[in-house]
Enzyme design. Structure first.
Site, PDB file in Angstrom:
ATOM      1  N   TRP A 102      15.045  51.483  42.900  1.00 49.11           N
ATOM      2  CA  TRP A 102      15.642  50.240  43.400  1.00 49.11           C
ATOM      3  C   TRP A 102      14.634  49.109  43.427  1.00 49.11           C
ATOM      4  O   TRP A 102      14.937  47.984  43.045  1.00 49.11           O
ATOM      5  CB  TRP A 102      16.313  50.455  44.754  1.00 49.11           C
ATOM      6  CG  TRP A 102      17.527  51.293  44.579  1.00 49.11           C
ATOM      7  CD1 TRP A 102      17.712  52.577  45.017  1.00 49.11           C
ATOM      8  CD2 TRP A 102      18.722  50.960  43.834  1.00 49.11           C
ATOM      9  NE1 TRP A 102      18.942  53.041  44.605  1.00 49.11           N
ATOM     10  CE2 TRP A 102      19.581  52.077  43.881  1.00 49.11           C
ATOM     11  CE3 TRP A 102      19.137  49.835  43.141  1.00 49.11           C
ATOM     12  CZ2 TRP A 102      20.841  52.093  43.260  1.00 49.11           C
ATOM     13  CZ3 TRP A 102      20.390  49.836  42.517  1.00 49.11           C
ATOM     14  CH2 TRP A 102      21.219  50.962  42.589  1.00 49.11           C
ATOM     15  N   ASP A 171      14.649  44.748  50.874  1.00 47.04           N
ATOM     16  CA  ASP A 171      15.952  45.299  50.507  1.00 47.04           C
ATOM     17  C   ASP A 171      16.194  46.469  51.464  1.00 47.04           C
ATOM     18  O   ASP A 171      15.557  47.506  51.364  1.00 47.04           O
ATOM     19  CB  ASP A 171      15.913  45.780  49.051  1.00 47.04           C
ATOM     20  CG  ASP A 171      17.187  46.534  48.657  1.00 47.04           C
ATOM     21  OD1 ASP A 171      18.113  46.649  49.480  1.00 47.04           O
ATOM     22  OD2 ASP A 171      17.248  47.001  47.500  1.00 47.04           O
ATOM     23  N   LYS A 195      26.880  51.214  52.898  1.00 44.86           N
ATOM     24  CA  LYS A 195      26.291  52.429  53.460  1.00 44.86           C
ATOM     25  C   LYS A 195      26.540  52.445  54.973  1.00 44.86           C
ATOM     26  O   LYS A 195      27.521  52.998  55.427  1.00 44.86           O
ATOM     27  CB  LYS A 195      24.805  52.549  53.106  1.00 44.86           C
ATOM     28  CG  LYS A 195      24.593  52.837  51.603  1.00 44.86           C
ATOM     29  CD  LYS A 195      23.736  51.817  51.014  1.00 44.86           C
ATOM     30  CE  LYS A 195      23.423  51.898  49.534  1.00 44.86           C
ATOM     31  NZ  LYS A 195      23.992  52.805  48.625  1.00 44.86           N
TER      32      LYS A 195
HETATM   33  N1  PMP Z   1      19.164  48.585  46.703  1.00 46.63           N
HETATM   34  C1  PMP Z   1      19.290  49.822  47.185  1.00 46.63           C
HETATM   35  C2  PMP Z   1      18.196  50.397  48.026  1.00 46.63           C
HETATM   36  C3  PMP Z   1      20.455  50.558  46.921  1.00 46.63           C
HETATM   37  O1  PMP Z   1      20.589  51.798  47.407  1.00 46.63           O
HETATM   38  C4  PMP Z   1      21.477  49.981  46.138  1.00 46.63           C
HETATM   39  C5  PMP Z   1      22.780  50.684  45.845  1.00 46.63           C
HETATM   40  N2  PMP Z   1      22.829  52.006  46.036  1.00 46.63           N
HETATM   41  C6  PMP Z   1      21.278  48.693  45.639  1.00 46.63           C
HETATM   42  C7  PMP Z   1      20.117  48.019  45.951  1.00 46.63           C
HETATM   43  C8  PMP Z   1      22.318  48.030  44.784  1.00 46.63           C
HETATM   44  O2  PMP Z   1      23.368  47.644  45.584  1.00 46.63           O
HETATM   45  P1  PMP Z   1      24.724  47.032  45.017  1.00 46.63           P
HETATM   46  O3  PMP Z   1      25.436  48.152  44.343  1.00 46.63           O
HETATM   47  O4  PMP Z   1      25.402  46.525  46.252  1.00 46.63           O
HETATM   48  O5  PMP Z   1      24.377  45.943  44.066  1.00 46.63           O
END
Ligand code: PMP
Length: 358
Positions: A102, A171, A195
């Protein structure tokens, strides 16, 4: 139909109490005679719940007045681009800490928009981990420092955040509202809702308002934090239902207390880690000091056994245990709303599976 134990990483399990409440008032939201899915986002009923969602978050993690709470679309993934677009001025550098898949995605977007220094990199390390504070090579005068508080795929989590001179940007998609923390340590926090917060379709941003002023006049209106601060996240039609549901979730957390929830989260995770540590059969994916309380990741002796594990668990109503498609293995996502008795059930199954296959 009975509800299963839902270990999905996101969208993921939500509090039954909030689901039942939403069900109960689905046809008649707040006495309006229409569903929250049907009412105007400019009406007084919606406005009240919109503001309640933000106020709930402000209260739960003590967000000071100099920070704005925003509900935006495009998921956490759009924040990967909006953060540098708004905060990283030409000729300046942003520090990014690469702790996994991520963080790497955030870095990829930032590099499209400006100068990036990768201050530490543990992305490819196995066992997985977040960098130690003494490993960070930060830039003097950086625009900001970006980290990923919980790597949802790797199963690693920051336990102590670095104290940085430049504003810290995090994030927190997969651990926001799972533990108390000091908002004042951060310049900006963002999280996809799906989440601990609510359904998909909305991303939460908490931003120190002075930082939003850095944005260039040339940035598109919808991609400027200033637009959404000025309009209380109502510049355009917001994802009303998702924000409504966040308000219900914040009510639920306020009733339990964030401290209590945090203690419960740590205890739930520890029960599974104890099984991993009790023998050689299961192998935790993350180093001990940064094991995630939200996403418990581990391997079995072979991929064939992992397949069997997932299939047998599913038959018992333990769903969504397959690790992320990019890394395989097993991942038990045990967010706030995941019930402790589901962890008991998993632990019992893990012990039994080991006995039969170890
Ligand atoms: N950052 C993290 C730590 C995530 O776990 C996720 C999705 N699992 C995201 C970003 C991306 O999120 P989104 O699908 O809402 O764009």
């Amino acid at each position: 139909m009975a509800r299963v134990y839902n270990f999905n990483a996101g969208p993921s399990v939500l509090p039954v109490e909030a689901l039942e409440y939403a069900q109960k008032e689905l046809l008649d939201f707040s006495g309006s005679g229409m569903s929250v899915l049907e009412c105007s986002h400019r009406g007084k009923e919606y406005e009240a719940i919109h503001n309640e969602a933000a106020a709930g978050i402000r209260k739960l993690v003590n967000v000071p007045e100099e920070y704005a709470i925003l509900f935006l679309q495009g998921g956490a993934s759009l924040q990967f681009a909006m953060v540098p677009m708004n905060l990283l001025a030409a000729g300046q550098t942003a520090d990014y800490i690469n702790s996994g898949a991520w963080a790497a995605k955030a870095i990829k977007e930032a590099k499209l928009l400006g100068s990036v220094n990768v201050a530490a990199n543990t992305e490819k390390e196995i066992p997985t981990r977040v960098p130690r504070l003494d490993e960070l090579k930060l830039t003097k005068g950086a625009s900001y420092v970006h980290l990923t508080s919980n790597e949802t795929i790797a199963g690693s989590q920051w336990k102590t955040f670095p104290k940085t001179e430049a504003p810290l940007v995090a994030d927190m998609s997969s651990d926001f509202l799972s533990r108390p923390f000091d908002v004042k340590q951060f310049g900006l926090i963002y999280a996809g809702a799906q989440k601990n917060l609510g359904p998909a379709g909305v991303a939460l941003v908490i931003i120190r308002k002075d930082l939003a002023g850095r944005v260039s006049d040339k940035a598109p209106t919808m991609l400027k934090y200033t637009t959404h601060i000025e309009e209380n996240s109502l510049y355009n039609t917001p994802p009303c239902f998702s924000i409504y549901f966040i308000a219900l979730v914040t009510r639920w957390i306020q009733k339990i207390g964030l401290e209590n929830l945090y203690r419960q989260n740590v205890a739930k995770a520890r029960r599974i880690y104890d099984v991993l540590d009790a023998g050689q059969f299961y192998k935790g994916t993350a180093v001990r000091e940064c094991r995630s309380d939200m996403n418990v990741t581990f391997r079995l002796p072979s991929e064939a056994l992992e397949d069997t594990f997932v299939k047998e668990a599913s038959k018992l109503g333990l769903k969504g245990l397959k690790g992320h498609r990019s890394v395989g293995g097993i991942r038990a996502s045990i967010y706030n709303a995941f019930p402790p008795d589901g962890v008991d059930k998993l632990v019992e199954f893990m012990r039994d599976f080991q006995k039969r296959n170890g």
